[in-house]
Design a protein around this motif. Structure first.
Motif, mmCIF file in Angstrom:
data_model
loop_
_atom_site.group_PDB
_atom_site.id
_atom_site.type_symbol
_atom_site.label_atom_id
_atom_site.label_comp_id
_atom_site.label_asym_id
_atom_site.label_seq_id
_atom_site.Cartn_x
_atom_site.Cartn_y
_atom_site.Cartn_z
ATOM 1 N N GLU A 25 -29.678 -62.736 -33.115
ATOM 2 C CA GLU A 25 -30.191 -62.313 -34.426
ATOM 3 C C GLU A 25 -31.469 -61.390 -33.965
ATOM 4 O O GLU A 25 -31.793 -60.530 -34.715
ATOM 5 C CB GLU A 25 -30.419 -63.491 -35.174
ATOM 6 N N MET A 26 -32.438 -62.108 -33.121
ATOM 7 C CA MET A 26 -33.672 -61.267 -33.025
ATOM 8 C C MET A 26 -32.962 -59.917 -32.356
ATOM 9 O O MET A 26 -34.098 -59.192 -32.461
ATOM 10 C CB MET A 26 -34.361 -62.204 -32.068
ATOM 11 N N VAL A 27 -32.291 -59.764 -31.544
ATOM 12 C CA VAL A 27 -31.842 -58.276 -31.053
ATOM 13 C C VAL A 27 -31.529 -57.561 -32.279
ATOM 14 O O VAL A 27 -31.833 -56.310 -32.109
ATOM 15 C CB VAL A 27 -30.763 -58.668 -30.116
ATOM 16 N N VAL A 28 -30.714 -57.985 -32.963
ATOM 17 C CA VAL A 28 -30.308 -57.080 -33.960
ATOM 18 C C VAL A 28 -31.442 -56.785 -34.885
ATOM 19 O O VAL A 28 -31.598 -55.428 -35.507
ATOM 20 C CB VAL A 28 -29.133 -57.852 -35.070
ATOM 21 N N ARG A 29 -32.198 -57.740 -35.312
ATOM 22 C CA ARG A 29 -33.471 -57.445 -36.068
ATOM 23 C C ARG A 29 -34.443 -56.310 -35.315
ATOM 24 O O ARG A 29 -34.943 -55.498 -35.871
ATOM 25 C CB ARG A 29 -34.221 -58.773 -36.571
ATOM 26 N N HIS A 33 -35.087 -52.677 -36.917
ATOM 27 C CA HIS A 33 -36.632 -52.364 -37.420
ATOM 28 C C HIS A 33 -36.849 -51.109 -36.445
ATOM 29 O O HIS A 33 -37.557 -50.089 -37.159
ATOM 30 C CB HIS A 33 -37.303 -53.420 -37.061
ATOM 31 N N GLY A 34 -36.521 -50.868 -35.360
ATOM 32 C CA GLY A 34 -36.768 -50.012 -34.422
ATOM 33 C C GLY A 34 -36.057 -48.763 -35.224
ATOM 34 O O GLY A 34 -36.573 -47.477 -34.568
ATOM 35 N N LEU A 35 -35.020 -48.693 -35.707
ATOM 36 C CA LEU A 35 -34.470 -47.609 -36.277
ATOM 37 C C LEU A 35 -35.055 -47.073 -37.528
ATOM 38 O O LEU A 35 -34.722 -46.035 -38.126
ATOM 39 C CB LEU A 35 -32.703 -47.882 -36.363
ATOM 40 N N ARG A 121 -25.337 -57.752 -26.451
ATOM 41 C CA ARG A 121 -25.523 -57.431 -24.804
ATOM 42 C C ARG A 121 -25.334 -56.195 -24.504
ATOM 43 O O ARG A 121 -25.535 -55.573 -23.284
ATOM 44 C CB ARG A 121 -24.610 -58.383 -24.111
ATOM 45 N N ALA A 122 -24.792 -55.025 -25.521
ATOM 46 C CA ALA A 122 -24.898 -53.789 -25.318
ATOM 47 C C ALA A 122 -25.793 -53.107 -26.344
ATOM 48 O O ALA A 122 -25.201 -52.715 -27.264
ATOM 49 C CB ALA A 122 -23.449 -53.290 -25.227
ATOM 50 N N PRO A 123 -27.296 -53.292 -26.212
ATOM 51 C CA PRO A 123 -27.830 -52.624 -27.421
ATOM 52 C C PRO A 123 -27.688 -51.231 -27.695
ATOM 53 O O PRO A 123 -27.928 -50.939 -28.800
ATOM 54 C CB PRO A 123 -29.334 -53.112 -26.891
ATOM 55 N N ALA A 124 -27.492 -50.387 -26.727
ATOM 56 C CA ALA A 124 -27.351 -48.858 -26.979
ATOM 57 C C ALA A 124 -26.141 -48.702 -28.028
ATOM 58 O O ALA A 124 -26.496 -47.992 -29.046
ATOM 59 C CB ALA A 124 -27.241 -48.052 -25.735
ATOM 60 N N GLY A 125 -25.016 -49.180 -27.786
ATOM 61 C CA GLY A 125 -23.935 -49.159 -28.567
ATOM 62 C C GLY A 125 -24.023 -49.790 -29.885
ATOM 63 O O GLY A 125 -23.825 -49.350 -31.164
ATOM 64 N N LEU A 126 -24.620 -51.019 -29.870
ATOM 65 C CA LEU A 126 -24.968 -51.691 -30.964
ATOM 66 C C LEU A 126 -26.083 -50.852 -32.044
ATOM 67 O O LEU A 126 -25.855 -50.812 -33.237
ATOM 68 C CB LEU A 126 -25.569 -53.121 -30.813
ATOM 69 N N ALA A 127 -27.129 -50.215 -31.411
ATOM 70 C CA ALA A 127 -28.116 -49.526 -32.287
ATOM 71 C C ALA A 127 -27.245 -48.404 -33.014
ATOM 72 O O ALA A 127 -27.610 -48.008 -34.097
ATOM 73 C CB ALA A 127 -28.983 -49.006 -31.412
#
Length: 136
Positions: A25-29, A33-35, A121-127
């Motif tokens: 959840e913290m990764v998604v948040r 937020h960064g976007l 675990r794949a932040p670029a694709g998730l972003a």
């Protein structure tokens, strides 16, 4: 395999499993937020208490653990070897509760995105996925 700790100790251990502010959840948040998107957290007045809520956009994001919410085909959704009847019922209830919450939100005009633990675990694709969902 026999559990190596007592039922009382196992119960205390399981009670400490966090329901929110988890690492996925913290990764998604952080990504969201960064976007540049701002959100509310864990709105209890909405079905299923979504993890992230974007009231102005009428969108919500659920961050699901692959094990607890049964991500189909995911290696993190392994089946426990002990007490299989208990776990089967528990997982079925979780999946049904998730489905009901999603349907209720959609019926009320909300758009819903589910992000699975393994996807964090794949932040670029998730972003990219988060940006597309929130920009539409």
């Amino acid at each position: 395999m026999v559990d190596v700790i007592s039922p009382e100790a196992r119960s205390a251990l399981m009670a400490r499993v966090k329901g929110w502010n988890t690492k996925p959840e913290m990764v998604v948040r952080s990504l969201t937020h960064g976007l540049g998107f701002r959100f509310r957290l864990h709105r209890r007045d909405l079905p299923g208490t979504p993890d992230l809520v974007f009231p102005g956009r009428r969108k919500v994001i659920f961050v699901h653990g692959c094990f607890w919410h049964r991500h189909a085909g995911c290696k993190l959704a392994a089946e426990p070897k002990t007490r299989q009847e208990f776990w089967t019922r528990k997982f079925q209830d979780n999946v049904e509760r998730d489905r009901t919450a999603r349907e209720s939100l959609e019926a009320a005009g909300w758009k819903v995105l589910v992000v699975w633990e393994c996807q964090t675990r794949a932040p670029a694709g998730l972003a990219e996925r988060l940006s597309e969902f929130l920009s539409e």
